[in-house]
Design a protein around this motif. Structure first.
Motif, PDB file in Angstrom:
ATOM      1  N   ASN A  91       0.852  -1.177   0.000  1.00 28.61           N
ATOM      2  CA  ASN A  91       0.000   0.000   0.000  1.00 28.61           C
ATOM      3  C   ASN A  91       0.895   1.236   0.000  1.00 28.61           C
ATOM      4  OD1 ASN A  91       0.378   1.070   2.857  1.00 28.61           O
ATOM      5  ND2 ASN A  91      -0.344  -0.997   3.318  1.00 28.61           N
ATOM      6  N   LYS A  92       0.308   2.394  -0.232  1.00 33.11           N
ATOM      7  CA  LYS A  92       1.113   3.597  -0.442  1.00 33.11           C
ATOM      8  C   LYS A  92       1.768   4.111   0.836  1.00 33.11           C
ATOM      9  CE  LYS A  92      -1.251   4.839  -4.682  1.00 33.11           C
ATOM     10  NZ  LYS A  92      -2.105   5.787  -5.429  1.00 33.11           N
ATOM     11  N   VAL A  93       1.146   3.886   1.986  1.00 28.47           N
ATOM     12  CA  VAL A  93       1.782   4.270   3.245  1.00 28.47           C
ATOM     13  C   VAL A  93       3.050   3.466   3.447  1.00 28.47           C
ATOM     14  CG1 VAL A  93       1.518   4.363   5.749  1.00 28.47           C
ATOM     15  CG2 VAL A  93      -0.408   4.983   4.277  1.00 28.47           C
ATOM     16  N   GLN A  94       2.967   2.163   3.250  1.00 27.33           N
ATOM     17  CA  GLN A  94       4.137   1.307   3.388  1.00 27.33           C
ATOM     18  C   GLN A  94       5.201   1.671   2.355  1.00 27.33           C
ATOM     19  OE1 GLN A  94       3.423  -2.856   2.680  1.00 27.33           O
ATOM     20  NE2 GLN A  94       5.228  -3.504   3.815  1.00 27.33           N
ATOM     21  N   TYR A  95       4.767   1.986   1.147  1.00 29.33           N
ATOM     22  CA  TYR A  95       5.706   2.369   0.089  1.00 29.33           C
ATOM     23  C   TYR A  95       6.499   3.610   0.496  1.00 29.33           C
ATOM     24  CZ  TYR A  95       7.370   3.491  -4.629  1.00 29.33           C
ATOM     25  OH  TYR A  95       8.159   3.775  -5.720  1.00 29.33           O
ATOM     26  N   ILE A  96       5.819   4.590   1.064  1.00 30.37           N
ATOM     27  CA  ILE A  96       6.479   5.832   1.461  1.00 30.37           C
ATOM     28  C   ILE A  96       7.491   5.589   2.583  1.00 30.37           C
ATOM     29  CG2 ILE A  96       6.088   8.065   2.590  1.00 30.37           C
ATOM     30  CD1 ILE A  96       3.503   8.281   0.993  1.00 30.37           C
ATOM     31  N   THR A  97       7.144   4.722   3.534  1.00 27.71           N
ATOM     32  CA  THR A  97       8.081   4.476   4.638  1.00 27.71           C
ATOM     33  C   THR A  97       9.383   3.861   4.149  1.00 27.71           C
ATOM     34  OG1 THR A  97       7.189   2.265   5.132  1.00 27.71           O
ATOM     35  CG2 THR A  97       6.182   4.151   6.273  1.00 27.71           C
ATOM     36  N   ILE A 110      -1.145   3.335   8.740  1.00 24.75           N
ATOM     37  CA  ILE A 110      -0.009   3.943   9.426  1.00 24.75           C
ATOM     38  C   ILE A 110       0.331   3.211  10.729  1.00 24.75           C
ATOM     39  CG2 ILE A 110      -1.240   5.601  10.897  1.00 24.75           C
ATOM     40  CD1 ILE A 110       1.867   6.395   8.777  1.00 24.75           C
ATOM     41  N   THR A 111      -0.587   2.379  11.207  1.00 22.28           N
ATOM     42  CA  THR A 111      -0.436   1.733  12.514  1.00 22.28           C
ATOM     43  C   THR A 111       0.884   0.987  12.698  1.00 22.28           C
ATOM     44  OG1 THR A 111      -2.825   1.560  12.797  1.00 22.28           O
ATOM     45  CG2 THR A 111      -1.489   0.070  14.100  1.00 22.28           C
ATOM     46  N   PRO A 112       1.381   0.208  11.724  1.00 15.88           N
ATOM     47  CA  PRO A 112       2.642  -0.522  11.947  1.00 15.88           C
ATOM     48  C   PRO A 112       3.854   0.380  12.108  1.00 15.88           C
ATOM     49  CG  PRO A 112       1.403  -1.491  10.127  1.00 15.88           C
ATOM     50  CD  PRO A 112       0.768  -0.177  10.441  1.00 15.88           C
ATOM     51  N   TYR A 113       3.719   1.687  11.783  1.00 16.11           N
ATOM     52  CA  TYR A 113       4.880   2.570  11.740  1.00 16.11           C
ATOM     53  C   TYR A 113       4.837   3.661  12.818  1.00 16.11           C
ATOM     54  CZ  TYR A 113       4.389   0.234   7.313  1.00 16.11           C
ATOM     55  OH  TYR A 113       4.194  -0.733   6.364  1.00 16.11           O
ATOM     56  N   LEU A 114       4.012   3.467  13.826  1.00 20.90           N
ATOM     57  CA  LEU A 114       3.870   4.476  14.869  1.00 20.90           C
ATOM     58  C   LEU A 114       5.154   4.651  15.675  1.00 20.90           C
ATOM     59  CD1 LEU A 114       0.250   3.739  16.154  1.00 20.90           C
ATOM     60  CD2 LEU A 114       1.014   5.560  14.619  1.00 20.90           C
ATOM     61  N   ASN A 115       6.044   3.663  15.626  1.00 20.15           N
ATOM     62  CA  ASN A 115       7.334   3.774  16.313  1.00 20.15           C
ATOM     63  C   ASN A 115       8.479   4.031  15.334  1.00 20.15           C
ATOM     64  OD1 ASN A 115       6.117   3.230  18.840  1.00 20.15           O
ATOM     65  ND2 ASN A 115       6.192   1.026  18.426  1.00 20.15           N
ATOM     66  N   ASN A 116       8.116   4.372  14.104  1.00 19.09           N
ATOM     67  CA  ASN A 116       9.104   4.591  13.055  1.00 19.09           C
ATOM     68  C   ASN A 116       9.433   6.079  12.960  1.00 19.09           C
ATOM     69  OD1 ASN A 116      10.284   4.949  10.387  1.00 19.09           O
ATOM     70  ND2 ASN A 116       9.600   2.876   9.932  1.00 19.09           N
ATOM     71  N   GLU A 117      10.712   6.398  12.768  1.00 22.97           N
ATOM     72  CA  GLU A 117      11.125   7.806  12.685  1.00 22.97           C
ATOM     73  C   GLU A 117      10.553   8.513  11.462  1.00 22.97           C
ATOM     74  OE1 GLU A 117      15.346   7.981  12.834  1.00 22.97           O
ATOM     75  OE2 GLU A 117      15.468   7.407  14.951  1.00 22.97           O
ATOM     76  N   THR A 118      10.083   7.752  10.488  1.00 20.77           N
ATOM     77  CA  THR A 118       9.454   8.356   9.316  1.00 20.77           C
ATOM     78  C   THR A 118       8.221   9.162   9.710  1.00 20.77           C
ATOM     79  OG1 THR A 118      10.233   6.587   7.865  1.00 20.77           O
ATOM     80  CG2 THR A 118       8.340   7.839   7.088  1.00 20.77           C
ATOM     81  N   VAL A 119       7.530   8.719  10.749  1.00 19.08           N
ATOM     82  CA  VAL A 119       6.310   9.377  11.210  1.00 19.08           C
ATOM     83  C   VAL A 119       6.669  10.373  12.309  1.00 19.08           C
ATOM     84  CG1 VAL A 119       3.989   9.053  12.136  1.00 19.08           C
ATOM     85  CG2 VAL A 119       5.016   7.283  10.695  1.00 19.08           C
ATOM     86  N   SER A 120       6.496  11.649  12.042  1.00 17.01           N
ATOM     87  CA  SER A 120       6.859  12.703  12.985  1.00 17.01           C
ATOM     88  C   SER A 120       5.934  12.694  14.203  1.00 17.01           C
ATOM     89  CB  SER A 120       6.787  14.075  12.312  1.00 17.01           C
ATOM     90  OG  SER A 120       7.688  14.153  11.230  1.00 17.01           O
ATOM     91  N   GLU A 121       6.420  13.282  15.296  1.00 14.34           N
ATOM     92  CA  GLU A 121       5.665  13.307  16.544  1.00 14.34           C
ATOM     93  C   GLU A 121       4.344  14.059  16.395  1.00 14.34           C
ATOM     94  OE1 GLU A 121       6.135  11.696  19.385  1.00 14.34           O
ATOM     95  OE2 GLU A 121       7.831  10.706  18.401  1.00 14.34           O
ATOM     96  N   MET A 134       6.246  12.771   5.720  1.00 11.96           N
ATOM     97  CA  MET A 134       6.978  11.503   5.754  1.00 11.96           C
ATOM     98  C   MET A 134       8.029  11.460   4.647  1.00 11.96           C
ATOM     99  SD  MET A 134       3.664   9.086   6.543  1.00 11.96           S
ATOM    100  CE  MET A 134       4.469   7.502   6.255  1.00 11.96           C
ATOM    101  N   LEU A 135       7.690  11.945   3.470  1.00 12.84           N
ATOM    102  CA  LEU A 135       8.650  11.991   2.368  1.00 12.84           C
ATOM    103  C   LEU A 135       9.837  12.882   2.718  1.00 12.84           C
ATOM    104  CD1 LEU A 135       6.145  12.291  -0.616  1.00 12.84           C
ATOM    105  CD2 LEU A 135       7.652  10.348  -0.180  1.00 12.84           C
ATOM    106  N   GLN A 136       9.541  14.034   3.293  1.00 13.72           N
ATOM    107  CA  GLN A 136      10.615  14.938   3.687  1.00 13.72           C
ATOM    108  C   GLN A 136      11.487  14.319   4.775  1.00 13.72           C
ATOM    109  OE1 GLN A 136       8.736  18.679   4.705  1.00 13.72           O
ATOM    110  NE2 GLN A 136       8.380  19.227   2.565  1.00 13.72           N
ATOM    111  N   ASN A 137      10.874  13.624   5.722  1.00 11.61           N
ATOM    112  CA  ASN A 137      11.642  12.953   6.772  1.00 11.61           C
ATOM    113  C   ASN A 137      12.578  11.900   6.200  1.00 11.61           C
ATOM    114  OD1 ASN A 137      10.328  14.492   8.679  1.00 11.61           O
ATOM    115  ND2 ASN A 137       8.916  12.892   9.311  1.00 11.61           N
TER     116      ASN A 137
END
Length: 271
Positions: free
Chosen positions: A16-22, A107-118, A75-78
């Motif tokens: 999916n596109k969220v996973q692709y972006i990460t 987005i749930t699997p990536y809540l601890n990923n630095e790609t996702v800002s606070e 996320m892309l910028q990160n």
């Protein structure tokens, strides 16, 4: 189980596109399209690339809200993804300050990923129970459940070519479902964040709607009043047959013509 699911989504083949972006990092994409299904079903990046000779990606998401697109850009910028232009499809979604349910699941699997800002994590306001291992996956089983984990682990590719992101629609109809709003919310959190993240290279446009949708002219008058910089294509296919799959979505014929038109007007003639 939580660890297995997390590894699968973080290291598996993007589906999916969220996973692709990460997983998209340290690269350059000339043109990025953001928005809802009226981007995903309307912009064929193969046409853009053929006409411009430059790279393109369609990150439209079914049912997307403006907050989703702002999160995508952040996320892309990160991930240090650079670009020349970001094109956002602006329509009635400006009346909603929220994230779509689909985005919140993906987005749930990536809540601890630095790609996702606070700030995104805070805005999502996910339930406190998500801190308990595996609960976040169980609560979103429909989109990121056991079946999807198996497909991740077996590297099953999605039906959509995520390098392009375009999903074609068939059919020939101008069936109307509902109406466009007469009033436009003057401020929208997602749009404001997009403008903050990209003050120089962000372009707004509005895709075609069939001319029998109620309130179309009043809606577009309000939209252009609040966002005078928007490129208005809402009436592009008025009095032309065979361009719509339904009143708000173009079919293959319409999307190819619209992609070529917006490429010529905005991408080729803006230099």
């Amino acid at each position: 189980m939580d660890k297995i699911y997390t590894v699968a989504f973080n290291q598996g083949t993007p589906r999916n596109k969220v996973q692709y972006i990460t997983q998209l990092q340290n690269t350059h994409i000339d043109y990025i399209f953001l928005g809802s299904s009226r981007v995903e079903n309307h912009i064929d990046c193969a046409v853009v690339e053929k006409l411009t000779g430059k790279s393109c990606i369609n990150l439209g998401l079914q049912g997307s809200k403006t907050n989703d697109s702002a999160a995508f850009l952040q996320m892309l910028q990160n991930n240090e993804v650079t670009y020349d232009k970001v094109l956002f499809q602006l329509d009635y979604a400006v009346n909603f300050d929220a994230y779509s349910p689909q985005f919140k699941s993906y987005i749930t699997p990536y809540l601890n990923n630095e790609t996702v800002s606070e700030n995104i994590k805070e805005d999502l306001n996910q339930p406190w129970g998500y801190k308990i291992p595996y609960i976040r996956y169980a609560a979103n089983d429909k989109l990121i459940g056991f079946r999807e984990v198996l497909l991740q682990l077996t590297h099953k590719k999605p039906n959509v070519d995520l390098n392009n992101g375009y999903v074609l629609l068939t059919g020939n109809s101008v069936a109307v479902n509902g109406s466009l709003p007469q009033n436009i919310q003057k401020e929208n959190d997602g749009v404001q964040l997009l403008q903050q993240l990209e003050p120089n290279h962000l372009i707004f446009y509005t895709s075609p709607y069939c001319n029998n949708v109620p309130n179309r002219e009043a809606f577009m008058k309000e939209l252009t009043s609040n966002y005078p910089q928007v490129f208005n294509y809402i009436g592009l296919f008025d009095n032309q047959k065979g361009k719509f799959s339904d009143c708000g979505h173009l079919n293959l014929n319409g999307s190819q013509l619209f992609t070529a038109q917006i490429t010529q007007d905005i991408l080729l003639n803006s230099h």
